[in-house]
Write an enzyme that holds these catalytic residues in place. Structure first.
Site, PDB file in Angstrom:
ATOM      1  N   ARG A 163      37.960  44.175  36.323  1.00 31.80           N
ATOM      2  CA  ARG A 163      39.371  44.232  35.585  1.00 31.80           C
ATOM      3  C   ARG A 163      40.229  43.253  35.899  1.00 31.80           C
ATOM      4  O   ARG A 163      40.278  42.589  36.782  1.00 31.80           O
ATOM      5  CB  ARG A 163      39.903  45.583  35.908  1.00 31.80           C
ATOM      6  CG  ARG A 163      39.048  46.921  35.749  1.00 31.80           C
ATOM      7  CD  ARG A 163      39.722  48.171  36.243  1.00 31.80           C
ATOM      8  NE  ARG A 163      38.841  49.597  36.277  1.00 31.80           N
ATOM      9  CZ  ARG A 163      37.917  49.714  37.179  1.00 31.80           C
ATOM     10  NH1 ARG A 163      37.718  49.227  38.416  1.00 31.80           N
ATOM     11  NH2 ARG A 163      37.129  50.798  36.812  1.00 31.80           N
ATOM     12  N   LYS A 187      40.180  50.621  41.286  1.00 32.50           N
ATOM     13  CA  LYS A 187      40.982  51.867  41.178  1.00 32.50           C
ATOM     14  C   LYS A 187      40.870  52.800  42.349  1.00 32.50           C
ATOM     15  O   LYS A 187      39.857  52.985  43.178  1.00 32.50           O
ATOM     16  CB  LYS A 187      40.553  52.527  39.994  1.00 32.50           C
ATOM     17  CG  LYS A 187      40.954  52.036  38.625  1.00 32.50           C
ATOM     18  CD  LYS A 187      40.763  53.058  37.504  1.00 32.50           C
ATOM     19  CE  LYS A 187      40.952  52.341  36.308  1.00 32.50           C
ATOM     20  NZ  LYS A 187      40.748  53.121  34.977  1.00 32.50           N
ATOM     21  N   HIS A 266      40.163  42.957  28.948  1.00 33.11           N
ATOM     22  CA  HIS A 266      39.257  43.905  29.142  1.00 33.11           C
ATOM     23  C   HIS A 266      37.888  43.847  28.163  1.00 33.11           C
ATOM     24  O   HIS A 266      36.928  44.518  28.319  1.00 33.11           O
ATOM     25  CB  HIS A 266      39.927  45.539  28.852  1.00 33.11           C
ATOM     26  CG  HIS A 266      39.260  46.242  29.655  1.00 33.11           C
ATOM     27  ND1 HIS A 266      39.369  46.443  31.076  1.00 33.11           N
ATOM     28  CD2 HIS A 266      38.543  47.511  29.284  1.00 33.11           C
ATOM     29  CE1 HIS A 266      38.915  47.600  31.480  1.00 33.11           C
ATOM     30  NE2 HIS A 266      38.340  48.336  30.392  1.00 33.11           N
ATOM     31  N   ARG A 269      35.274  42.234  29.911  1.00 27.83           N
ATOM     32  CA  ARG A 269      34.770  43.356  30.818  1.00 27.83           C
ATOM     33  C   ARG A 269      33.674  44.241  30.134  1.00 27.83           C
ATOM     34  O   ARG A 269      32.515  44.372  30.618  1.00 27.83           O
ATOM     35  CB  ARG A 269      35.674  44.399  31.398  1.00 27.83           C
ATOM     36  CG  ARG A 269      35.086  45.505  32.347  1.00 27.83           C
ATOM     37  CD  ARG A 269      36.333  45.834  33.099  1.00 27.83           C
ATOM     38  NE  ARG A 269      35.913  47.292  33.378  1.00 27.83           N
ATOM     39  CZ  ARG A 269      35.424  47.540  34.676  1.00 27.83           C
ATOM     40  NH1 ARG A 269      35.070  46.926  35.654  1.00 27.83           N
ATOM     41  NH2 ARG A 269      35.279  48.947  35.124  1.00 27.83           N
ATOM     42  N   HIS A 292      32.599  52.097  37.923  1.00 26.30           N
ATOM     43  CA  HIS A 292      32.778  53.179  37.286  1.00 26.30           C
ATOM     44  C   HIS A 292      32.261  54.514  38.218  1.00 26.30           C
ATOM     45  O   HIS A 292      31.381  54.599  38.746  1.00 26.30           O
ATOM     46  CB  HIS A 292      31.820  53.516  35.847  1.00 26.30           C
ATOM     47  CG  HIS A 292      32.205  52.611  34.832  1.00 26.30           C
ATOM     48  ND1 HIS A 292      31.688  52.210  33.764  1.00 26.30           N
ATOM     49  CD2 HIS A 292      33.400  51.891  34.644  1.00 26.30           C
ATOM     50  CE1 HIS A 292      32.348  51.274  33.004  1.00 26.30           C
ATOM     51  NE2 HIS A 292      33.265  51.276  33.356  1.00 26.30           N
ATOM     52  N   TYR A 301      28.295  51.891  26.658  1.00 24.02           N
ATOM     53  CA  TYR A 301      27.728  50.773  26.511  1.00 24.02           C
ATOM     54  C   TYR A 301      26.372  50.936  25.695  1.00 24.02           C
ATOM     55  O   TYR A 301      26.075  49.732  24.922  1.00 24.02           O
ATOM     56  CB  TYR A 301      27.691  49.705  27.821  1.00 24.02           C
ATOM     57  CG  TYR A 301      28.671  49.479  28.240  1.00 24.02           C
ATOM     58  CD1 TYR A 301      29.756  48.514  27.786  1.00 24.02           C
ATOM     59  CD2 TYR A 301      29.417  50.022  29.398  1.00 24.02           C
ATOM     60  CE1 TYR A 301      30.962  48.219  28.149  1.00 24.02           C
ATOM     61  CE2 TYR A 301      30.661  49.605  29.953  1.00 24.02           C
ATOM     62  CZ  TYR A 301      31.481  48.880  29.390  1.00 24.02           C
ATOM     63  OH  TYR A 301      32.779  48.560  29.893  1.00 24.02           O
TER      64      TYR A 301
END
Length: 321
Positions: A163, A187, A266, A269, A292, A301
Site C-alpha cells: 500500500r 493495517k 493502489h 497494488r 489481506h 482479483y
C-alpha cells in the site's frame, strides 16, 4: 444533559480511543471511524435525546439513520461504510458490557454495485517501468525530479504489492537483503515479509547511494542508515515522503507514459494481485503477500482476470471452437 462517559458522545470517544491505542489503527482509519460513529451519535442525541441510554438503541434506529444518509445524497457504498463502523462500535459496546447485544447485526448491508478498478496490463506496467530506466524528458517536471527514487516507488508498489502508506512507512532496516524480502507494517500495525524482486532490488541499489549523498549534503547523515527508505526531494523535516506526494508522482509518471488518468498508487497494488493470479499464483499466497485479513478480499482479483479465463476457455475447450 449527561456529559459523562456513558453519553452517546462519551461512548463514541471511548471506542475511538480504543481503536487508536489498543488496536493501533492508522490515523486515516481512526478519522474514518470517527466521522461515521460521531455522525450516528449526533443522530441519536437528536432523535432519542442526550439523556437516553445506549441500550435503548435498536436496529430500527440504525435503519432509520441509513435512510437519513440516503436523503443526504450518500451512495450505498458510503452507507455501507457507516454501517460497518456502527457495527464495530456496538461490538465493542457489547464486549464492554454497555449493551446486551449488537443491534447493528440485524441491519442488512446495503448492496453495492460491483466496482472493479481498471487494471493496466502487464505490458503497460512493464513499459512504464522500463521507461524509468532511461533519462527523463525535461518537460516531465515533478515526475522527473528524481527518476531513480521514482523508479523505486513504482518497483515497490507493483513488485511487492504494498500500500501507499506501507511504502512511505518503510525505513532502511525494513529491507532484509539476506532474505530478499521487505518487512512491511500493514493495517493494525501487523507485520509481514514480502519478497523483494530482482528488479526492485536493482532499483534500490542505484537509488541508495544517491539518497545517502543528498542526506549528507543536507546535514542529515544520521538518517543514512536508520531513516526513511523513500525520502522527499529537498530533505525537509524528517525527510520522509508523504502518501500525497507519492500519489502525485505516480499519476504524473503514468500520464506521461500514456496510462489512464485514474491511475494511482493502489492501482499498482491491484495490478500486482491481478497479474500474479493470471500467471498462476495461488490465491492464498497472494493473500499473504497483500496482507489481506480475509480471502474474500483477495478473491476480487479473480473477477479482474475474467477476460483471461474467457480467453483460455475459448482457446482450449472443444465445445468453444
Amino acid at each position: 444533559m449527561r456529559t459523562d462517559s456513558f453519553s452517546f458522545d462519551g461512548l463514541a470517544d471511548g471506542f475511538l480511543a480504543m481503536l487508536a491505542n489498543e488496536r493501533g489503527a492508522s490515523e486515516h482509519t481512526v478519522r474514518a471511524y470517527a466521522r461515521e460513529v460521531r455522525g450516528f451519535a449526533a443522530y441519536l442525541n437528536e432523535t432519542l435525546g442526550k439523556d437516553a441510554r445506549i441500550d435503548a438503541v435498536e436496529h430500527l434506529h440504525i435503519r432509520a439513520y441509513l435512510g437519513v444518509l440516503y436523503e443526504r445524497g450518500l451512495t450505498k457504498a458510503s452507507a455501507a461504510r457507516a454501517l460497518a463502523a456502527i457495527r464495530s462500535w456496538f461490538k465493542w459496546l457489547a464486549k464492554e458490557g454497555k449493551v446486551a447485544q449488537n443491534p447493528a447485526l440485524l441491519v442488512s448491508t446495503p448492496k453495492r454495485p460491483l466496482h472493479l478498478p481498471r487494471v493496466p496490463s502487464m505490458e503497460e506496467v512493464n513499459r512504464v517501468l522500463d521507461s524509468l530506466e532511461k533519462p527523463a524528458k525535461r518537460d516531465e517536471a515533478e515526475a522527473a525530479a528524481w527518476p531513480e527514487r521514482d523508479r523505486v516507488i513504482f518497483e515497490l508498489l507493483y513488485g511487492c504489492g504494498i500500500r501507499n502508506s506501507e511504502l512511505v512507512g518503510l525505513n532502511m532496516g525494513s529491507v532484509k537483503w539476506r532474505d530478499d524480502a521487505v518487512l512491511v507494517r500493514g493495517k493494525g500495525k501487523k507485520e509481514r515479509l514480502v519478497p523483494l524482486g530482482d528488479e526492485a532490488a536493482a532499483a534500490l541499489m542505484i537509488y541508495l547511494p544517491l539518497r545517502e549523498a543528498k542526506l549528507t549534503a543536507a546535514g542529515k547523515g544520521g538518517l543514512v542508515h536508520e531513516g526513511p527508505l523513500v525520502t522527499n526531494l529537498r530533505m525537509r523535516g524528517d525527510c520522509r515522503l508523504t502518501t500525497r506526494s507519492v500519489g502525485r508522482i505516480v499519476k504524473a509518471i503514468a500520464l506521461s507514459r500514456g496510462l489512464a488518468a485514474d491511475v494511482h498508487p493502489h492501482t499498482l497494488r491491484h495490478a500486482f494481485g491481478a497479474h500474479m493470479l493470471e500467471e498462476g499464483a495461488d490465491l492464498r499466497a497472494i493473500q499473504e503477500m497483500l496482507g489481506h485479513e480475509r480471502l474474500s478480499t483477495t478473491q476480487r482479483y479473480t473477477q479482474l482476470t475474467v477476460g483471461q479465463v474467457q480467453r483460455v476457455y475459448d482457446e482450449t475447450h472443444p465445445r468453444a471452437k
